[in-house]
Design a protein around this motif. Sequence first.
Motif, short mmCIF file in Angstrom:
data_model
loop_
_atom_site.label_atom_id
_atom_site.label_comp_id
_atom_site.label_asym_id
_atom_site.label_seq_id
_atom_site.Cartn_x
_atom_site.Cartn_y
_atom_site.Cartn_z
N ASP A 1 54.73 24.01 -22.38
CA ASP A 1 53.93 25.06 -21.98
C ASP A 1 52.57 24.19 -21.31
O ASP A 1 50.74 23.81 -21.46
CB ASP A 1 52.85 26.05 -23.02
CG ASP A 1 54.26 27.29 -22.89
OD1 ASP A 1 54.50 26.80 -22.43
OD2 ASP A 1 54.24 27.60 -24.82
N GLY A 2 52.46 22.27 -21.52
CA GLY A 2 51.92 21.72 -20.35
C GLY A 2 51.04 20.15 -21.14
O GLY A 2 50.09 19.66 -21.39
N LYS A 3 51.88 20.75 -22.60
CA LYS A 3 51.23 20.30 -23.61
C LYS A 3 52.00 18.89 -24.33
O LYS A 3 53.92 20.01 -24.70
CB LYS A 3 50.78 21.11 -24.64
CG LYS A 3 48.83 22.26 -24.78
CD LYS A 3 48.38 20.59 -24.04
CE LYS A 3 47.18 22.21 -23.61
NZ LYS A 3 45.72 20.90 -23.23
N PRO A 4 52.55 17.79 -25.01
CA PRO A 4 52.98 17.11 -25.61
C PRO A 4 53.56 17.81 -26.73
O PRO A 4 52.38 18.27 -27.59
CB PRO A 4 52.38 15.55 -25.61
CG PRO A 4 51.23 15.73 -24.11
CD PRO A 4 50.59 17.22 -24.60
N ARG B 1 44.35 29.20 -32.52
CA ARG B 1 44.18 28.40 -31.24
C ARG B 1 43.10 28.31 -30.71
O ARG B 1 42.16 27.48 -29.80
CB ARG B 1 45.09 28.61 -29.92
CG ARG B 1 46.56 27.30 -30.94
CD ARG B 1 47.50 27.82 -29.52
NE ARG B 1 47.85 28.49 -28.74
CZ ARG B 1 48.14 29.64 -29.25
NH1 ARG B 1 49.28 30.00 -30.51
NH2 ARG B 1 48.43 31.11 -28.03
N LEU B 2 42.53 29.70 -30.44
CA LEU B 2 40.97 30.17 -29.52
C LEU B 2 40.60 29.46 -30.72
O LEU B 2 39.14 28.75 -30.01
CB LEU B 2 40.98 31.46 -30.48
CG LEU B 2 39.77 32.23 -29.72
CD1 LEU B 2 39.63 31.45 -27.87
CD2 LEU B 2 39.80 33.73 -30.03
N VAL B 3 40.10 29.26 -31.64
CA VAL B 3 39.21 28.71 -32.77
C VAL B 3 39.43 27.43 -32.81
O VAL B 3 37.75 27.27 -32.67
CB VAL B 3 39.56 28.47 -34.04
CG1 VAL B 3 38.15 27.83 -34.65
CG2 VAL B 3 38.75 29.98 -34.68
N ARG B 4 40.47 26.23 -31.86
CA ARG B 4 40.29 24.99 -32.17
C ARG B 4 40.19 24.75 -30.66
O ARG B 4 40.23 23.86 -30.22
CB ARG B 4 41.70 24.76 -32.90
CG ARG B 4 41.41 24.39 -33.84
CD ARG B 4 43.06 24.14 -34.61
NE ARG B 4 43.41 23.78 -35.72
CZ ARG B 4 44.44 23.91 -36.69
NH1 ARG B 4 45.66 23.84 -36.27
NH2 ARG B 4 44.55 23.94 -37.91
N GLY B 5 39.91 25.94 -29.78
CA GLY B 5 40.00 25.57 -28.65
C GLY B 5 40.80 25.14 -27.40
O GLY B 5 41.18 24.84 -26.83
N ALA B 6 41.72 25.86 -27.66
CA ALA B 6 43.43 25.35 -27.88
C ALA B 6 44.06 24.77 -27.43
O ALA B 6 44.96 23.34 -26.29
CB ALA B 6 43.51 26.55 -26.43
N GLN B 7 43.98 23.09 -28.06
CA GLN B 7 44.04 22.10 -28.20
C GLN B 7 45.51 21.48 -28.71
O GLN B 7 46.11 20.27 -27.80
CB GLN B 7 43.43 20.56 -28.56
CG GLN B 7 41.79 21.02 -28.64
CD GLN B 7 41.78 21.00 -26.91
OE1 GLN B 7 41.95 19.68 -26.64
NE2 GLN B 7 41.28 21.83 -25.80
N GLU B 8 46.14 22.70 -29.54
CA GLU B 8 48.04 22.25 -29.97
C GLU B 8 48.54 23.81 -28.22
O GLU B 8 47.70 24.75 -28.79
CB GLU B 8 48.12 22.69 -31.06
CG GLU B 8 46.71 21.17 -32.12
CD GLU B 8 47.07 21.68 -33.27
OE1 GLU B 8 47.48 22.62 -33.67
OE2 GLU B 8 46.18 20.54 -34.02
N VAL B 9 49.73 23.00 -28.60
CA VAL B 9 50.74 24.07 -28.76
C VAL B 9 51.51 24.65 -29.76
O VAL B 9 51.23 24.29 -31.14
CB VAL B 9 51.90 22.33 -28.85
CG1 VAL B 9 53.42 23.84 -28.45
CG2 VAL B 9 52.09 21.52 -27.70
#
Length: 403
Positions: free
Chosen positions: A68-71, A36-44
């Motif tokens: 956690d705020g992500k669909p 998630r850090l590498v991807r910029g935390a774009q996924e749940v």
Amino acid sequence: MRKQARLCIKIGIIIILLLILEATVTQEWSINDVVRLVRGAQEVSLSLTGDDSFFFQVSPPWGKAVLDGKPVEHLPLSTNDTPISLAPGQHTLQWNAEPFPTQSCKFTVPVSSSPQQNCVLTQIADSSRADTIYMVSFPDRLSLKSLAPEQQSALLQAIQSYLDTFQAHETVQPGEPFRYNATSPIQTAAHPLAATLRFLLDTDVNMPTDCQGPLIGVHCQDGQGSDCRLICTRFFPQPDTLNGIPAWDVFVITRPTWTYRAVNAPDAAKDSLEGQAGDQQYTFLQIFWIQHTWHVLVHKAGDSSFDDPNCTLMISNILAISTNTAIQNPSFTSNQNRALGCLATIGVKEAHSQPSNAYFLWRFGVFTAVNPAAHQLQPQLPITDPRLQPVIQEIQRHPAIIS
């Protein structure tokens, strides 16, 4: 500039390697955290491995989850799915489903009794897995009170309108028994009576409760103590759908209510035969929200003992027989004209005798034995009037539902 870019890339790789090394030592980070850090935390933060795994129990099932705020595209809602694992820490689950307000709760991973945790986590036994599996649900089940007042009124109207599709009429023949409910005396018609059957929705929480027939709880409540006069939510692993919309499975309380009026009698005599309140019973319904409108259906036959509100009260009488006699394959049949009655068919196998069917009739609130096999099982019951054989044949030949 190129040297600076290469230097930044090297620094980034070193940071990632240090994080992975720390994860292997402290176990406070997972590989998913690094990804998630590498991807910029774009996924749940969902994965398929971990110390704890989770299913989710939500209603109504046409909603969308936010974690956690992500669909979240898909939550595992049944044991037919694969449970998910979550990164350590506190998580917030939201469920958005019109016209209900957003439901929200928090829980922690690994599972603990944190005071900030208000989701309900129920451990599920599964010997095929090494990790611990939990069912996550919201602290309160949906009910009528979950809706805004205008939606409460609209839903109650939709339910009653649907129940009114079962309204039916029949004539009580002279000499035939009839009554209003389990506590009213059995009367015998001296002359023809015009009988009307309605299934009335009971939402009066200020009155005493005494549900009859099969029960899911005491005092017209479910197993969680929710008053089903205000709608009780029932969870099905795979809800049925209507036009692609999954069903909200609920219990409500209905009253089969009879009104009897003397045919061609003076108005005073008609008034004296006005109906009394019917017995309370559980009724299992499917509710849908389609194009901003409530839609209501009963479940298909065989889903439960509460499929047909016309036969629910009779089932208890049949269950009482089964405690003393080995009966087989009981079935309950209603005609489209529910006022004709409910016909119960049960297989009976006595020692040293051929299997046979016993038939019982539930008509105008009275339980009678149709044939000798039924009378042998319940000799205290009145015998069904032989003149009703055409009625019984009509129910058998043209069933609207067999449950």
